[in-house]
Every structure is written in C-alpha cells, then in structure tokens.
Enzyme design. Structure first.
Site, PDB file in Angstrom:
ATOM      1  N   HIS A  17     -17.337  34.079  80.195  1.00 10.09           N
ATOM      2  CA  HIS A  17     -18.225  35.017  80.615  1.00 10.09           C
ATOM      3  C   HIS A  17     -19.544  35.325  81.140  1.00 10.09           C
ATOM      4  O   HIS A  17     -19.892  35.806  81.788  1.00 10.09           O
ATOM      5  CB  HIS A  17     -18.478  35.549  79.009  1.00 10.09           C
ATOM      6  N   LYS A  41      -8.665  46.138  67.977  1.00  9.95           N
ATOM      7  CA  LYS A  41      -9.047  44.766  67.728  1.00  9.95           C
ATOM      8  C   LYS A  41      -9.886  44.481  66.216  1.00  9.95           C
ATOM      9  O   LYS A  41     -10.026  44.811  65.719  1.00  9.95           O
ATOM     10  CB  LYS A  41      -9.617  44.222  69.118  1.00  9.95           C
ATOM     11  N   ARG A  90      -9.000  34.680  84.200  1.00  7.26           N
ATOM     12  CA  ARG A  90      -8.725  33.365  84.619  1.00  7.26           C
ATOM     13  C   ARG A  90      -7.147  33.033  85.233  1.00  7.26           C
ATOM     14  O   ARG A  90      -6.718  31.503  85.868  1.00  7.26           O
ATOM     15  CB  ARG A  90      -8.316  33.002  82.864  1.00  7.26           C
ATOM     16  N   SER A 127     -12.306  34.061  74.204  1.00  6.12           N
ATOM     17  CA  SER A 127     -12.845  34.022  72.854  1.00  6.12           C
ATOM     18  C   SER A 127     -11.437  34.296  70.809  1.00  6.12           C
ATOM     19  O   SER A 127     -12.402  33.197  70.400  1.00  6.12           O
ATOM     20  CB  SER A 127     -13.004  35.306  72.794  1.00  6.12           C
TER      21      SER A 127
END
Length: 165
Positions: A17, A41, A90, A127
């Site tokens: 990040h 989440k 990514r 994460s």
C-alpha cells in the site's frame, strides 16, 4: 491542484500500500488515503486504529493525508474534489475484482480510476495474508511498516473463546 483518492480498508496497511501511495503522489499534487468500512468484512483493527496506523505508516510523505470515508467512495471523492481514484494492482485477480468497482464509481460520479501496478517484489503481500501470518506468530516485519508489525503482535492475543481479535 490535482488530488487523488487511494481507498481501501487498510486492515492493516502494508508495504505494498505504501508503495502505491508513494507512486500515486508522484502523479498527483495530493493523495488522500481513504480508509473505508465494508460491513461484509471482519476487521482486525477498528476504523480509528486503521486510520492511526495508516498515518504512522505514511508520515514523512509530503502531500499525503489519511481520512475516514463515512459512506460511498464516489460521494466522498466528489466532496473532496478528487480528480481520480488510485488503486494498486498485484495481478490479474486484483484487476478482476477492481474493474466493476471502477465502473460503478465512474457511473455514480464520473470519476476515473487509475490503476498502478504494484511492485513485483511485494505481489504476495496482502492484508489478509499478513494477518494470518501474524495470527500464527510468524514474522511480518518485512511486509508492513514497523508500527503495524507492533500493533499486529499486540493484537494477536487469543480471546477467552479461543478466537483471535
């Protein structure tokens, strides 16, 4: 003055990040790291903790600030006068998940999303994986800023029910 918003849940903020924010800052006069809440989440850190950790991780990068997004990202971007949303990728899986969100944000507010390819040496850093490594006592110091590593170690104390926080 051009302003970009770099949104995410940042639970926690990683070196990947930070890399994307630094590169976004090279393209825009100002970057707002927008810490969002997704009710779907389960978070390791609450919103205030995530904002604090992001601020600590980004200290010293001029032209970057961290805000909490109270609702829709498109609405927030319009309120702050953002020229673009910046998202790090990514790989192809990230693009697949980000594509629909980019189109929806453009539909809602006209704002464009700029995709920045992440540093290949950090392509494995997510994460969720960082939290899993930390939960099992593994090393995370080369995956996250030092304040985040400390916070992960401090929060990896089993609850009475046997589940991590």
């Amino acid at each position: 003055m051009s302003l970009a918003v770099c949104p995410g849940s940042f639970d926690p903020i990683t070196l990947g990040h930070v890399d994307v924010v630094r590169r976004a800052r090279s393209m825009f006069d100002e970057v707002v790291v927008a810490v969002a809440h997704n009710p779907a989440k389960k978070y390791r850190f609450d919103a205030e903790e995530r904002v604090g950790l992001a601020r600590a991780a980004l200290t010293g990068i001029d032209g970057v600030r961290v805000d909490l997004v109270p609702g829709l990202l498109a609405t927030y971007c319009a309120e702050v006068g953002a020229a673009a949303i910046v998202k790090g990728l990514r790989g192809a899986a990230d693009f697949d998940s980000e594509h629909a969100m980019a189109l929806m944000n453009r539909h809602l507010s006209g704002i464009e999303t700029v995709f920045v390819m992440g540093d290949p040496t950090l392509a494995h850093v997510a994460s969720s994986l960082v939290k899993d490594v930390a939960r099992h006592g593994g090393p995370v110091d080369d995956l996250v800023p030092s304040a985040v590593a400390d916070a992960l170690r401090a929060s990896t104390v089993p609850s009475p029910a046997g589940e991590d926080r």
